[in-house]
Design an enzyme around this catalytic site. Structure first.
Site, PDB file in Angstrom:
ATOM      1  N   ALA A 135      -4.763   3.797  24.265  1.00 19.88           N
ATOM      2  CA  ALA A 135      -4.128   4.658  23.243  1.00 19.88           C
ATOM      3  C   ALA A 135      -4.839   5.988  23.015  1.00 19.88           C
ATOM      4  CB  ALA A 135      -3.962   3.923  21.908  1.00 19.88           C
ATOM      5  N   ALA A 136      -5.825   6.326  23.843  1.00 21.45           N
ATOM      6  CA  ALA A 136      -6.496   7.629  23.671  1.00 21.45           C
ATOM      7  C   ALA A 136      -5.479   8.769  23.834  1.00 21.45           C
ATOM      8  CB  ALA A 136      -7.633   7.781  24.664  1.00 21.45           C
ATOM      9  N   GLY A 137      -4.616   8.629  24.846  1.00 16.11           N
ATOM     10  CA  GLY A 137      -3.601   9.661  25.078  1.00 16.11           C
ATOM     11  C   GLY A 137      -2.608   9.733  23.924  1.00 16.11           C
ATOM     12  N   ASP A 138      -2.301   8.581  23.330  1.00 12.67           N
ATOM     13  CA  ASP A 138      -1.351   8.562  22.207  1.00 12.67           C
ATOM     14  C   ASP A 138      -1.968   9.229  20.976  1.00 12.67           C
ATOM     15  OD1 ASP A 138       0.181   7.043  23.945  1.00 12.67           O
ATOM     16  OD2 ASP A 138      -0.596   5.155  23.155  1.00 12.67           O
TER      17      ASP A 138
HETATM   18  O1  RIB Z   1      -0.838   3.901  25.537  1.00 15.90           O
HETATM   19  C1  RIB Z   1      -1.283   2.620  25.177  1.00 15.90           C
HETATM   20  C2  RIB Z   1      -0.108   1.725  24.940  1.00 15.90           C
HETATM   21  O2  RIB Z   1       0.573   1.529  26.161  1.00 15.90           O
HETATM   22  C3  RIB Z   1      -0.456   0.339  24.469  1.00 15.90           C
HETATM   23  O3  RIB Z   1      -0.557   0.233  23.080  1.00 15.90           O
HETATM   24  C4  RIB Z   1       0.625  -0.522  25.080  1.00 15.90           C
HETATM   25  O4  RIB Z   1       1.477  -1.108  24.140  1.00 15.90           O
HETATM   26  C5  RIB Z   1       1.383   0.391  26.026  1.00 15.90           C
HETATM   27  O5  RIB Z   1       2.555   0.821  25.483  1.00 15.90           O
END
Ligand code: RIB
Length: 308
Positions: free
Chosen positions: A251-254
C-alpha cells in the site's frame, strides 16, 4: 476540496515470512494478519488519515469479509455511505506474502469489486459531478471508472489514475486522454511504455510516451529511488526518496496517491504535492498493513522537516 475515490475494497490475508516461497515451495512463516486493503480503499484511508474530505464509492459482498471490511472502514475513518453491498458477489480478497526485506507479492480475487458497473456511477452521479479530484485504480472494471472520470471532468474536476494492476491487454489509447495525472510504478511503466525506468533518461523517455498518449501529467513512482514528475513542455523533476526503515511496502503506492490528492486539495503546487505524497508513501512502509499503514499529517510534516 472534495476528493472521491472510486475503487476496490479488499480483505488482505497477509503472511509474514523470512523470504517469499518459490513456485512449488512450502515454507514456515512467522505470523499472519487479516487487514483492510484494496487499492481504492487504501487511497481513501490515506486521505482520511491526513484529515482530508473523502468519499469512497465501491462494492463489498454480503459475506463475513464484507462485514469485517465495514467495521474496519469505520475504524479507519472512511465513510461507508457510498459503498453498496452486492448480494451476489464475495467481498474482494487479496492474499499477500511479505518477506523480511518488506518486499511483497499479491494475488487479488476481485469479487464484488469486479461487479462494479455503470449503476454504481448513476447512484452516485451527484457526488462524481461535484468532485474536485477523482482517484481511480484498476481493481474495478475500466468502463464504469471512465464514465465516472467523464462526469468529474465535465464538472471541472481532475482525475488521478493509478494504472495498477495493468490489465494483460494493456490500456486503450482513448483512456489516456481522459486522465489528468497518471502515477505508474516501475513495473507498470514498463508494461505501459515498454521502458523500465532505471535512469533519469529512461524515466524521461517513458514519461514522454505517456504524455504523447494524451495524459496531462505523469508521476513515475520509482520505489527506493524516489519518484519524478513530468508535464508537457517542462523538464522532468526528480524527487529524491525519503530515508526510512521500511518493513512492509504493501500500500505504499496507495498512500502516495492519497497523499498526492490531499496535498493538491490543500492548494499545493504539483512539485510540492509530489514531495508530500512521497513522504506519505515512505512512511507507510514503516508500518505493517495496508489501509492502516497510512500516516497522519503531523507524521508527514515531521518526516519532511527532518529529512531535508
Ligand atoms: O496496493 C496494495 C493493495 O493491493 C492491497 O491492499 C491488496 O488488497 C491489493 O489490492
Amino acid at each position: 476540496m472534495a476528493i472521491v475515490v472510486f475503487g476496490s475494497i479488499n480483505i488482505d490475508l497477509v503472511t509474514y515470512s523470512q523470504k517469499l516461497p518459490r513456485p512449488g515451495e512450502t515454507l514456515h512463516g512467522e505470523s499472519y494478519a487479516i487487514n483492510l486493503g484494496g487499492k481504492g480503499c487504501n487511497q481513501a484511508a490515506a486521505v482520511a488519515r491526513l484529515g482530508g474530505d473523502v468519499q469512497l464509492v465501491g462494492r463489498i459482498g454480503s459475506d463475513d469479509f464484507g462485514r469485517t471490511a465495514t467495521a474496519l472502514l469505520k475504524e479507519n475513518c472512511v465513510s461507508t455511505k457510498h459503498i453498496t453491498t452486492d448480494p451476489e458477489a464475495n467481498t474482494g480478497l487479496a492474499t499477500i506474502g511479505v518477506d523480511n526485506n518488506g518486499e511483497n507479492c499479491i494475488t487479488v480475487i476481485g469479487g464484488a469489486n469486479m461487479a462494479v458497473d455503470a449503476e454504481d456511477v448513476q447512484r452516485n452521479r451527484d457526488l462524481f459531478s461535484r468532485a474536485e479530484l477523482l482517484l481511480l485504480q484498476m481493481e474495478i472494471p475500466l468502463e464504469p471508472a471512465m464514465i465516472a472520470a467523464d462526469l468529474v471532468r465535465r464538472g471541472g474536476g481532475k482525475v488521478i489514475f493509478d494504472p495498477a494492476p495493468v490489465p494483460r491487454d494493456g490500456i486503450p489509447k482513448e483512456i489516456f486522454e481522459r486522465i489528468d495525472i497518471i502515477t505508474p510504478n516501475e513495473t507498470e511503466t514498463e508494461l505501459l511504455t515498454g521502458i523500465y525506468p532505471t535512469s533519469h533518461k529512461e524515466a524521461t523517455q517513458a514519461a514522454k510516451v505517456l504524455l504523447d498518449r494524451g495524459v496531462q501529467s505523469v508521476i513515475l513512482k520509482l520505489g527506493a529511488k524516489g519518484c519524478c514528475y513530468c508535464a508537457p513542455g517542462e523538464m522532468m523533476v526528480p524527487i529524491p526518496p525519503y530515508k526510512v526503515d521500511a518493513i512492509d511496502t504493501v500500500a505504499a503506492g496507495d498512500c502516495f496517491n492519497g497523499g498526492l490528492a490531499y496535498a493538491l486539495s490543500q492548494g499545493l503546487g504539483m512539485v510540492e504535492a509530489v514531495q508530500f505524497a512521497a513522504a506519505c508513501g515512505a512512511l507507510s512502509t514503516t508500518r505493517a498493513g495496508a489501509s492502516s499503514s497510512a500516516p497522519t499529517f503531523d507524521q508527514v510534516k515531521l518526516l519532511m522537516k527532518d529529512d531535508r
